[in-house]
Design a protein around this motif. Structure first.
Motif, short mmCIF file in Angstrom:
data_model
loop_
_atom_site.label_atom_id
_atom_site.label_comp_id
_atom_site.label_asym_id
_atom_site.label_seq_id
_atom_site.Cartn_x
_atom_site.Cartn_y
_atom_site.Cartn_z
N LYS A 8 -17.88 16.24 -2.68
CA LYS A 8 -18.51 14.93 -2.84
C LYS A 8 -19.45 14.69 -1.67
O LYS A 8 -19.03 14.73 -0.51
CB LYS A 8 -17.44 13.84 -2.92
CG LYS A 8 -18.01 12.47 -3.23
CD LYS A 8 -18.25 11.67 -1.97
CE LYS A 8 -19.00 10.40 -2.24
NZ LYS A 8 -18.99 9.47 -1.11
N GLY A 10 -21.81 12.08 0.18
CA GLY A 10 -22.09 10.65 0.28
C GLY A 10 -23.59 10.39 0.20
O GLY A 10 -24.39 11.22 0.66
N GLY A 11 -23.92 9.26 -0.37
CA GLY A 11 -25.32 8.85 -0.36
C GLY A 11 -25.82 8.73 1.06
O GLY A 11 -27.01 8.92 1.35
N SER A 12 -24.87 8.48 1.99
CA SER A 12 -25.21 8.31 3.40
C SER A 12 -25.73 9.60 4.02
O SER A 12 -26.37 9.56 5.06
CB SER A 12 -23.94 7.87 4.15
OG SER A 12 -22.92 8.81 3.94
N GLY A 40 -22.86 10.17 -4.24
CA GLY A 40 -23.06 8.72 -4.21
C GLY A 40 -24.53 8.44 -3.92
O GLY A 40 -25.37 9.33 -4.00
N GLY A 41 -24.78 7.18 -3.55
CA GLY A 41 -26.17 6.83 -3.25
C GLY A 41 -26.29 5.48 -2.59
O GLY A 41 -27.31 4.80 -2.74
N GLY A 42 -25.23 5.11 -1.86
CA GLY A 42 -25.17 3.77 -1.25
C GLY A 42 -26.46 3.27 -0.62
O GLY A 42 -27.05 2.29 -1.09
N THR A 179 -19.68 13.38 4.49
CA THR A 179 -20.16 12.02 4.77
C THR A 179 -20.99 11.99 6.05
O THR A 179 -21.36 13.04 6.59
CB THR A 179 -18.95 11.05 4.81
OG1 THR A 179 -19.43 9.71 4.97
CG2 THR A 179 -17.97 11.36 5.92
N ASP A 180 -21.35 10.79 6.52
CA ASP A 180 -22.25 10.69 7.67
C ASP A 180 -21.52 10.64 9.00
O ASP A 180 -22.13 10.37 10.03
CB ASP A 180 -23.17 9.46 7.51
CG ASP A 180 -22.40 8.15 7.50
OD1 ASP A 180 -21.15 8.20 7.31
OD2 ASP A 180 -23.01 7.10 7.68
N GLY A 183 -15.70 13.29 9.93
CA GLY A 183 -14.31 13.04 9.57
C GLY A 183 -13.84 11.66 9.98
O GLY A 183 -14.65 10.78 10.30
N MET A 185 -12.56 9.01 12.37
CA MET A 185 -12.69 8.83 13.81
C MET A 185 -11.65 7.82 14.30
O MET A 185 -11.40 6.81 13.63
CB MET A 185 -14.08 8.30 14.19
CG MET A 185 -15.26 9.07 13.61
SD MET A 185 -15.42 10.71 14.27
CE MET A 185 -16.01 10.34 15.91
N ILE A 207 -8.51 0.61 12.09
CA ILE A 207 -9.37 1.71 12.59
C ILE A 207 -10.14 2.32 11.42
O ILE A 207 -11.29 2.71 11.56
CB ILE A 207 -8.51 2.80 13.27
CG1 ILE A 207 -7.57 2.16 14.28
CG2 ILE A 207 -9.39 3.93 13.83
CD1 ILE A 207 -7.86 2.30 15.70
N THR A 209 -11.89 1.52 8.10
CA THR A 209 -12.40 0.33 7.41
C THR A 209 -13.52 0.74 6.44
O THR A 209 -13.86 1.92 6.34
CB THR A 209 -13.00 -0.67 8.44
OG1 THR A 209 -14.02 0.01 9.17
CG2 THR A 209 -11.95 -1.22 9.41
N GLY A 211 -16.36 1.89 4.09
CA GLY A 211 -16.54 3.02 3.17
C GLY A 211 -15.53 4.14 3.36
O GLY A 211 -15.41 5.02 2.51
N MET A 212 -14.81 4.14 4.50
CA MET A 212 -13.80 5.19 4.71
C MET A 212 -12.54 4.90 3.89
O MET A 212 -11.78 5.81 3.58
CB MET A 212 -13.47 5.29 6.21
CG MET A 212 -12.71 6.50 6.66
SD MET A 212 -13.30 8.10 6.09
CE MET A 212 -14.75 8.38 7.09
N LYS A 215 -12.35 6.57 0.45
CA LYS A 215 -12.26 8.02 0.70
C LYS A 215 -10.82 8.43 1.01
O LYS A 215 -10.30 9.36 0.43
CB LYS A 215 -13.17 8.36 1.89
CG LYS A 215 -14.08 9.52 1.64
CD LYS A 215 -14.99 9.78 2.81
CE LYS A 215 -16.12 8.78 2.93
NZ LYS A 215 -16.92 8.69 1.69
#
Ligand code: ATP
Ligand code: MG
Length: 249
Positions: A8, A10-12, A40-42, A179-180, A183, A185, A207, A209, A211-212, A215
């Motif tokens: 997957k 991410g749009g990010s 995706g494409g947020g 993703t951007d 992993g 953090m 910790i 929050t 968009g994570m 996932k």
């Protein structure tokens, strides 16, 4: 399907993927893996919503979607990002084919909770045969996370959830979220290995929050449905491995 890997993007991060990402895909194919991509494409959806003066609202990383926002999501995901991504993959020698939830009746969906989320969908069924046939014909399916219900209303789907549902339906061996960030953090560093318990603690502690959240929820659901390997990685394919529980060595 044996040896299936779901990735997957991410749009990010979609438009900033590194050569190492594409090399990894090619290595996987050489190893005999069947690859399915979900994207995706947020940020691009948000950009076009701004251009069209459509307001954006996120609750726990999930977009509340008006009819106009859903139309924009379909237009951007299926009309722009998907063809762009397929083109990139084909340039690199992968035989990619772009599909969205409607193609081959891939994703049967309905409203998640219309009063609360608007045009956000939940997946009722993944038509595994559509993907199996494409894979058998040598294609790499590239799925845009949007579909329509039986009445034809557009439903915006969280791409992390689509990835999980597809992985589960295909009995995939692994699922990789690109993703951007590198992993999960915590305290400024990548968590190398996370378990269901440690993820729940990180959510409770505020910790993990935004968009994570979808996932890690998707990752936990994967572990419960016997998908062995789940990773959340950055664009260099480095990040967090998610395991059911810590094995003491
Ligand atoms: N503990 C955490 N570790 C890492 N990222 C986190 C954490 N908590 C929240 N986040 C946020 O999650 C974001 C990744 O989710 P996001 O939904 O933005 O991207 P995506 O899922 O890759 O893209 P898309 O939603 O377009 O498919 C990170 O950029 C970061 O802002
Ligand atoms: Mg997201």
């Amino acid at each position: 399907m044996e040896q299936t890997v779901i990735i997957k993007c991410g749009g990010s991060v979609l438009q900033a993927l590194e050569p190492s990402f594409f090399e990894r895909l090619r290595d996987m194919q050489k190893d005999g893996k069947h690859i399915i991509l979900v994207h995706g494409g947020g940020p691009a959806i948000t950009k076009y919503m701004n251009v069209l003066s459509i307001p954006t609202e996120f609750i726990n990383g999930v977009r509340r979607t008006s009819v106009r926002a859903a139309e924009t999501a379909e237009m951007v995901l299926a009309g722009q990002l998907n063809p762009w991504f397929v083109y990139q993959l084909n340039q690199l020698g992968l035989k990619a084919i772009g599909i969205n939830g409607n193609d081959g009746a891939l994703l049967e969906c309905d409203y998640l909770k219309k009063e609360e989320w608007g045009h956000v969908g939940k997946i009722l069924k993944v038509n595994r045969g559509t993907l199996t046939q494409l894979i058998k014909a040598g294609f790499v399916p590239v799925i845009a996370s949007v579909s329509r219900n039986l009445s034809g209303e557009i439903l915006n789907l969280n791409a992390d959830t689509v990835a999980f549902e597809v992985a589960s339906a295909m009995e995939a061996e692994s699922l990789i979220f690109v993703t951007d960030v590198d992993g999960i953090m915590a305290e400024g560093k990548t968590v190398q290995k996370a378990t269901i318990d440690s993820i729940n603690e990180l959510i409770d502690g505020g910790i993990i929050t935004g968009g994570m959240i979808p996932k890690v929820h998707a990752a936990i659901n994967c572990l419960k449905s016997k998908i062995k390997e789940i990773q959340i990685v950055g664009k260099e394919m480095k990040g967090t491995l998610i395991v059911k529980e810590e094995v003491l060595s």
